[in-house]
Design an enzyme around this catalytic site. Structure first.
Site, PDB file in Angstrom:
ATOM      1  N   SER A  44       1.189  -1.141   0.144  1.00  0.00           N
ATOM      2  CA  SER A  44       0.003   0.261   0.097  1.00  0.00           C
ATOM      3  C   SER A  44       0.707   1.422   0.012  1.00  0.00           C
ATOM      4  CB  SER A  44      -1.111   0.246   1.413  1.00  0.00           C
ATOM      5  OG  SER A  44      -1.822   1.004   0.914  1.00  0.00           O
ATOM      6  N   GLU A  45       1.062   2.098  -0.783  1.00  0.00           N
ATOM      7  CA  GLU A  45       2.011   3.110  -0.829  1.00  0.00           C
ATOM      8  C   GLU A  45       1.582   4.215  -0.290  1.00  0.00           C
ATOM      9  OE1 GLU A  45       0.114   4.077  -5.171  1.00  0.00           O
ATOM     10  OE2 GLU A  45      -0.387   5.988  -4.689  1.00  0.00           O
ATOM     11  N   ASN A  46       0.864   3.957   0.945  1.00  0.00           N
ATOM     12  CA  ASN A  46       0.525   5.388   1.787  1.00  0.00           C
ATOM     13  C   ASN A  46       1.226   4.327   2.924  1.00  0.00           C
ATOM     14  OD1 ASN A  46      -1.552   3.151   1.774  1.00  0.00           O
ATOM     15  ND2 ASN A  46      -1.971   4.316   3.720  1.00  0.00           N
TER      16      ASN A  46
END
Lengths: 219, 218
Positions: B50-52
């Protein structure tokens, strides 16, 4: 010297036209109480450096909605329709940056680097006006550092030295922004005595943190 | 398992699930791609990035945690063995070639594997977010999109006209009609989705493409 700070003291630290870097991703990891202080004291014409413009009512979103931002350097404005509306109407200048480039530019600004070389954006509008360098046969864009007058962070826990622990996905850009501003203010959920955070668990060393604001305003 | 008729989005998601190998590190774009894990076969476990700021993205379990959302800002979960990190680590993983598969939506893909998916000038300018880094950094890039626009225009075009997300970055295009691979020789129509014939694909595709001989022999 105590690093803890009251609402009133924070309020006096902002002025119109400042460049402000704010942690968070879609509002998660954004110091929303400090954002509300900016809203209350009427500060405007900010240059905002933040990953995104969040939603209209979370994170930095209300700064956009209330016309406090003159320019946003950001990666995504799609969840805050007011940001897109203001941009198209010419009320808000927006510099859109790929997210991986954004975080590296913040890092460069805090790490004493003159920029970074990235393949991201080559062959797209992102490359316009930028220097290109070829290293071992691959083309890279030179992306310049980002630095701010004030960085506003959100952490879960701080000790009185400013050593920080973030929680879950609320870490995101905060540790990088702690390096990239003249004045670093963190909003924390909990403040503990020196020694109560194990040095092994510290995610951002307290030497980078200037001021600590405890959520709810006590201390 | 009861066979039920899949809608276009489900057809795309279920076909992309077959591209995944057990243990792959996968980044899913928001929207349609998030449906893919529902179609992974038994024993195929992928690790979602998850890029966050974490690996091990999973479904929401129990109460919502305000500090745990996916890249679209939706409340999410993390599996046992997952890990949180900052955005520098997240995008070093993405751009540094440590993601096996990135699956993104698309507005246009062309014969050269160029992708446009982040803006329509004067209309829709959400921003590129992490997409430009994903397409240059992931080992394999799959575009998941419906074959035509709401107006019926082909989204697989000779040359993209919208601002690009990346140049020569797409490996595979999966639509509800077909699966294309981008090769040095050009686009190759590799598979027809169930119930779709070659003529339908030809009619709905602006780009030129080579037809895999296995389709012609069917």
């Amino acid at each position: 010297m105590s690093k803890t700070i009251s609402r009133e003291e924070i309020s006096s630290m902002f002025k119109d036209g400042m460049t402000v870097m704010v942690g968070g991703f879609m509002g998660v990891g954004t110091p929303e109480e400090i954002v509300s202080i900016i809203l209350e004291n009427g500060i405007k014409d900010l240059t905002l450096i933040s990953d995104d413009t969040a939603f209209i009512d979370t994170g930095v979103g209300p700064l956009i909605v209330n016309h406090r931002v003159k320019k946003a350097i950001t990666t995504h404005i799609g969840k805050n329709p007011e940001a897109g509306r203001q941009m198209i109407a010419g009320e808000l200048e927006v510099e859109l940056v790929p997210m991986g480039t954004f975080v590296e530019r913040v890092r460069a600004g805090g790490a004493g680097l003159g920029g970074i070389l990235t393949p991201t954006g080559v062959g797209t509008v992102v490359e316009e006006g930028k220097e290109k360098l070829t290293v071992d046969g691959r083309v890279y864009l030179l992306e310049k550092p980002l630095h701010a007058e004030v960085a506003l962070l959100k952490a879960y826990k701080a000790d009185k030295n400013g050593n920080l622990i973030y929680r879950k996905a609320a870490r995101n850009f905060n540790p990088l922004m702690a390096l990239a501003a003249d004045l670093v203010i963190v909003q924390v959920e909990q403040l503990v005595e020196i020694g109560e955070i194990d040095s092994n668990d510290v995610m951002t060393p307290g030497i980078l943190v200037d001021k600590i604001f405890v959520q709810g305003g006590c201390e | 398992m009861v066979e039920t008729l899949l809608n276009p989005k489900q057809m795309i998601a279920s076909r992309i699930a077959k591209e995944m190998k057990d243990g792959d590190v996968v980044n899913l774009g928001i929207g349609l791609p998030t449906m893919i894990p529902n179609y992974l076969p038994e024993g195929c476990n992928v690790i979602l990035q998850s890029e966050n700021g974490y690996v091990g993205l999973g479904p929401l379990v129990g109460e919502i945690d305000p500090d745990l959302v996916d890249a679209g800002g939706k409340p999410s979960g993390i599996i046992a063995g997952g890990a949180f990190f900052d955005s520098l680590m997240s995008f070093s993983i993405i751009r540094g070639g440590h993601v096996d598969l990135a699956i993104l939506g698309g507005l246009e893909v062309d014969e050269k594997g160029n992708l446009a998916n982040w803006m329509i000038p004067g209309k829709l300018v959400p921003g590129m977010g992490g997409a430009m880094d994903l397409v240059v950094g992931a080992k394999k890039v799959i575009v998941a999109m419906e074959h035509t626009s709401k107006m019926g225009a082909s989204k697989i075009v000779k040359q993209c006209t919208l601002p690009l997300t990346g140049k020569n970055v797409v490996d595979i295009i999966v639509t509800e009609m077909a699966v294309f691979r981008v090769t040095e020789a050009g686009l190759v129509l590799d598979e027809l989705q169930e119930g779709v014939d070659l003529e339908t694909v030809e009619k709905n595709t602006e780009a030129s493409f080579i037809v895999n001989p296995t389709i012609l022999s069917q």
